[in-house]
Design an enzyme around this catalytic site. Structure first.
Site, PDB file in Angstrom:
ATOM      1  N   GLY A  14      10.735   5.170  -8.318  1.00  0.00           N
ATOM      2  CA  GLY A  14      10.510   3.531  -8.137  1.00  0.00           C
ATOM      3  C   GLY A  14      11.421   3.139  -6.208  1.00  0.00           C
ATOM      4  N   ASN A  16       9.701   2.912  -3.302  1.00  0.00           N
ATOM      5  CA  ASN A  16       8.903   1.871  -2.812  1.00  0.00           C
ATOM      6  C   ASN A  16       8.810   0.949  -3.532  1.00  0.00           C
ATOM      7  OD1 ASN A  16       7.434   3.054  -0.652  1.00  0.00           O
ATOM      8  ND2 ASN A  16       7.243   4.378  -2.330  1.00  0.00           N
ATOM      9  N   MET A  88       1.417   5.825 -11.993  1.00  0.00           N
ATOM     10  CA  MET A  88      -0.111   7.454 -12.582  1.00  0.00           C
ATOM     11  C   MET A  88      -1.334   7.234 -13.234  1.00  0.00           C
ATOM     12  SD  MET A  88       1.224   9.210 -10.114  1.00  0.00           S
ATOM     13  CE  MET A  88       1.006  10.964 -10.648  1.00  0.00           C
ATOM     14  N   LYS A  89      -1.633   6.694 -13.178  1.00  0.00           N
ATOM     15  CA  LYS A  89      -2.729   6.018 -13.924  1.00  0.00           C
ATOM     16  C   LYS A  89      -4.156   4.976 -13.115  1.00  0.00           C
ATOM     17  CE  LYS A  89      -4.273   4.882 -18.096  1.00  0.00           C
ATOM     18  NZ  LYS A  89      -3.948   6.604 -19.497  1.00  0.00           N
ATOM     19  N   ILE A  90      -5.001   5.281 -13.692  1.00  0.00           N
ATOM     20  CA  ILE A  90      -5.952   4.655 -13.304  1.00  0.00           C
ATOM     21  C   ILE A  90      -6.252   2.932 -13.626  1.00  0.00           C
ATOM     22  CG2 ILE A  90      -8.405   4.362 -13.367  1.00  0.00           C
ATOM     23  CD1 ILE A  90      -7.938   7.302 -11.957  1.00  0.00           C
ATOM     24  N   HIS A 107      -0.716   5.410  -1.069  1.00  0.00           N
ATOM     25  CA  HIS A 107      -1.400   7.045  -1.230  1.00  0.00           C
ATOM     26  C   HIS A 107      -0.263   7.855   0.156  1.00  0.00           C
ATOM     27  CE1 HIS A 107      -3.588  10.144  -2.512  1.00  0.00           C
ATOM     28  NE2 HIS A 107      -3.725  10.631  -1.597  1.00  0.00           N
TER      29      HIS A 107
HETATM   30  C1  GRF Z   1       4.603   7.296  -3.596  1.00  0.00           C
HETATM   31  O1  GRF Z   1       5.012   8.809  -2.535  1.00  0.00           O
HETATM   32  C2  GRF Z   1       3.277   7.375  -3.192  1.00  0.00           C
HETATM   33  O2  GRF Z   1       2.903   7.029  -1.895  1.00  0.00           O
HETATM   34  C3  GRF Z   1       2.643   7.856  -4.349  1.00  0.00           C
HETATM   35  O3  GRF Z   1       3.986   7.933  -5.238  1.00  0.00           O
HETATM   36  C4  GRF Z   1       5.483   7.531  -5.135  1.00  0.00           C
HETATM   37  C5  GRF Z   1       5.328   6.873  -5.915  1.00  0.00           C
HETATM   38  O4  GRF Z   1       6.905   7.048  -4.892  1.00  0.00           O
HETATM   39  N1  GRF Z   1       1.505   7.105  -4.310  1.00  0.00           N
HETATM   40  P1  GRF Z   1       8.296   5.968  -5.384  1.00  0.00           P
HETATM   41  O5  GRF Z   1       8.341   6.118  -7.009  1.00  0.00           O
HETATM   42  O6  GRF Z   1       7.930   5.095  -5.272  1.00  0.00           O
HETATM   43  O7  GRF Z   1       9.193   6.618  -5.181  1.00  0.00           O
END
Ligand code: GRF
Length: 187
Positions: A14, A16, A88-90, A107
């Site tokens: 988390g 981001n 992590m899910k479509i 990504h």
């Molecule tokens: C990020 O590096 C993003 O590019 C990928 O998953 C990671 C998530 O990191 N999709 P966080 O959970 O935001 O620390």
């Protein structure tokens, strides 16, 4: 400015999410994080939702009707924009159809290169010269929607997976908010 009510989907750490929350506290940032959805009950990122008193829900995707729960909550919190941040899910076709060009993802590669998982090990095996991150719209194909913004850096000789991840995430913390500003400046 009326801020867009936004839901962030997470599965893990988390960082981001934390970064977007901090940007959204600025009055001039176009979105407000109004809901957090996690498909993992113990996702570390939920501590940020708790800390900043943002409503959050855990969606157990093992249950057949889990999508109804997503739609119910998106409606309940009047969500008009969705950010996937390490989810992590479509995303289902149905959700994409209902939120056309309103779902974005970050990504950790320079798409269209290295879609999917294990981006850093594949980059190193491929002896890539550059790495980076991409913010893109989500469509029905994995990591294939149109690109909003990319940021890159040169891979150095001693870079390993851990270092690449660190450098990439540092860029992500600028790229995600910049992409959001770019989207709403256009509209
Ligand atoms: C990020 O590096 C993003 O590019 C990928 O998953 C990671 C998530 O990191 N999709 P966080 O959970 O935001 O620390």
């Amino acid at each position: 400015m009326v801020k867009k009510k936004t839901c962030v989907f997470i599965s893990g750490y988390g960082s981001n999410l934390k970064n977007l929350i901090s940007y959204s506290r600025d009055n001039s940032f176009p979105i407000n994080i109004s809901l957090v959805i996690s498909n993992k009950k113990e996702a570390h990122g939920l501590i940020y939702a708790k800390k900043y008193k943002i409503p959050y829900i855990f969606i157990d995707t093992k249950f057949k009707n889990y999508e109804n729960k997503i739609f119910f909550n998106l409606k309940k919190y009047k969500i008009s924009f969705i950010c996937l941040a390490g989810y992590m899910k479509i995303i289902s076709k149905n959700l994409i159809k209902n939120y056309q060009r309103k779902i974005i993802n970050i990504h950790p590669s320079l798409l269209p290169k290295f879609k999917g998982l294990d981006t850093f090990s594949r980059m190193l095996n491929n002896r890539e010269k550059k790495a980076g991150c991409t913010v893109h719209y989500v469509n029905e194909k994995l990591d294939s929607g149109s690109i909003i913004l990319q940021k890159n850096f040169e891979i150095e000789k001693n870079d390993n997976e851990k270092i690449l991840k660190y450098k990439t995430q540092k860029l992500e913390y600028r790229a995600f908010p910049e992409a959001i500003v770019k989207i709403f400046r256009k509209n």
